[in-house]
Design an enzyme around this catalytic site. Structure first.
Site, mmCIF file in Angstrom:
data_model
loop_
_atom_site.group_PDB
_atom_site.id
_atom_site.type_symbol
_atom_site.label_atom_id
_atom_site.label_comp_id
_atom_site.label_asym_id
_atom_site.label_seq_id
_atom_site.Cartn_x
_atom_site.Cartn_y
_atom_site.Cartn_z
ATOM 1 N N SER A 15 -17.891 86.148 -21.252
ATOM 2 C CA SER A 15 -18.860 85.483 -22.134
ATOM 3 C C SER A 15 -18.189 84.892 -23.383
ATOM 4 O O SER A 15 -17.392 85.553 -24.048
ATOM 5 C CB SER A 15 -19.940 86.476 -22.570
ATOM 6 O OG SER A 15 -20.754 85.861 -23.549
ATOM 7 N N LYS A 66 -31.932 88.732 -17.304
ATOM 8 C CA LYS A 66 -32.930 87.996 -18.100
ATOM 9 C C LYS A 66 -34.366 88.357 -17.696
ATOM 10 O O LYS A 66 -35.268 88.363 -18.530
ATOM 11 C CB LYS A 66 -32.703 86.487 -17.972
ATOM 12 C CG LYS A 66 -31.403 86.023 -18.631
ATOM 13 C CD LYS A 66 -31.232 84.518 -18.539
ATOM 14 C CE LYS A 66 -29.864 84.099 -19.047
ATOM 15 N NZ LYS A 66 -29.651 82.642 -19.011
ATOM 16 N N ASP A 102 -32.731 78.927 -23.700
ATOM 17 C CA ASP A 102 -31.940 78.103 -22.765
ATOM 18 C C ASP A 102 -32.468 76.669 -22.674
ATOM 19 O O ASP A 102 -31.692 75.711 -22.700
ATOM 20 C CB ASP A 102 -31.952 78.722 -21.356
ATOM 21 C CG ASP A 102 -30.997 79.905 -21.235
ATOM 22 O OD1 ASP A 102 -30.027 79.976 -22.012
ATOM 23 O OD2 ASP A 102 -31.228 80.756 -20.358
ATOM 24 N N GLY A 237 -22.299 72.021 -18.701
ATOM 25 C CA GLY A 237 -23.284 72.794 -19.462
ATOM 26 C C GLY A 237 -22.733 73.520 -20.682
ATOM 27 O O GLY A 237 -23.430 74.365 -21.248
#
Ligand code: NDP
Length: 271
Positions: A15, A66, A102, A237
């Site tokens: 991450s 999530k 997001d 992205g």
């Protein structure tokens, strides 16, 4: 003691969120720490609760948690409710507030960083998984001329479209033949496996944007396809990642950091 934040995932070692939030904190003069927390696959809630108990103020949540974070939150934003997923938790006195940044991150990257309007444009979203669901409501908020959802498993796209009240058209990839779009967003995980959804030629209208939510893999098969098909602008992205982090930072700290230098540094570092 600085305020503590974390990203919880499995895996989580890759991450970039700690680096991004550290740069945001430096830039805005905020005193905070941000760490990676690897939760066991069946241990999301225990990991989040332990972090909260030792004073954690908030956490980002990444794959595959999530959906669980959505269930764990005791209060939800509208956009988290629409996404049925939470990527940002804020630990308040008696409340665990869940939000989803997001979609806002995608919209910011497309409209601000890439300078591409979504309003009144024809938008095609590929995929019907968590990433696609999370961006539908923010995309609709931009009032595109149309929003079409295409997925390998058509029934999943149809169900997803229906859950948003039917204003979205759901199609198979084959049924896209003959249609043109101004913005095409790849929200499938096909790029992860180095593959490409079976897209027909002629999909990209003049001046179109091709956007792959995937990042860090160089030119993905989708972006290579888009280049071959003459898509005017192509983007991965990484900008979405930085923009969704900035939205989380805003929720936690009440300040919006400048994302441009952070995105530039990540690109220079080869992300
Ligand atoms: P899911 O597993 O929930 O969904 C996967 C989707 O991809 C499904 O629609 C599936 O179709 C489709 N798919 C998988 N393989 C193929 C293939 N070979 N051909 C065509 N379709 C395929 O994944 P997520 O929605 O959670 O994530 C999707 C992507 O988005 C990931 O690559 C992730 O990294 C990225 N992402 C990026 C973010 C960012 O900040 N940049 C944030 C969130 C996600 P089917 O239904 O037919 O199985």
């Amino acid at each position: 003691m600085p305020d503590q934040y974390a990203v919880i995932g499995n895996p989580v070692a890759h991450s970039k969120s700690p680096q991004i939030h550290a740069e945001f904190a430096r830039q805005t003069g905020q005193d905070l720490t941000y760490e990676r927390l690897l939760a066991p696959i069946d241990g999301f809630t225990a990991t989040a609760a332990a972090f909260r108990a030792r004073g954690g103020r908030g956490a980002n949540v990444t794959l595959p948690f999530k959906g669980e974070a959505f269930g764990y939150a005791t209060s939800l934003s509208e956009r988290a409710r629409a996404a049925q997923a939470v990527n940002t938790l804020s630990f308040e006195d008696d409340t665990i507030f869940g939000d989803n940044t997001d979609g806002a991150g995608l919209v910011s990257d497309v409209t601000r960083n890439l300078g591409c309007a979504i309003a009144a444009r024809r938008v095609l979203l590929l995929g019907a998984g968590g990433a696609a669901r999370g961006v539908i409501e923010p995309l609709r908020g931009q009032q595109p001329a149309c929003l079409v959802l295409a997925n390998r498993t058509l029934a999943k796209a149809q169900q997803l479209a229906q859950s948003f009240g039917g204003a979205i058209e759901a199609l198979s990839y084959a049924a896209l033949a003959g249609r043109q779009f101004d913005v095409v967003i790849n929200a499938t995980s096909a790029s992860l496996a180095g593959s490409l959804p079976p897209l027909p030629p002629g999909l990209f209208a003049e001046g179109a944007l091709a956007y792959d939510m995937m990042y860090g893999k160089g030119e993905t098969p989708f972006l290579a396809f888009a280049r071959g098909e003459g898509a005017a602008t192509r983007a991965d992205g990484l900008g979405m990642l930085v923009e969704q982090a900035a939205e989380s930072f805003l929720i936690w700290r009440g300040l919006r950091p400048d994302t441009a230098p952070v995105l530039k540094r990540l690109r220079q570092a080869g992300a």
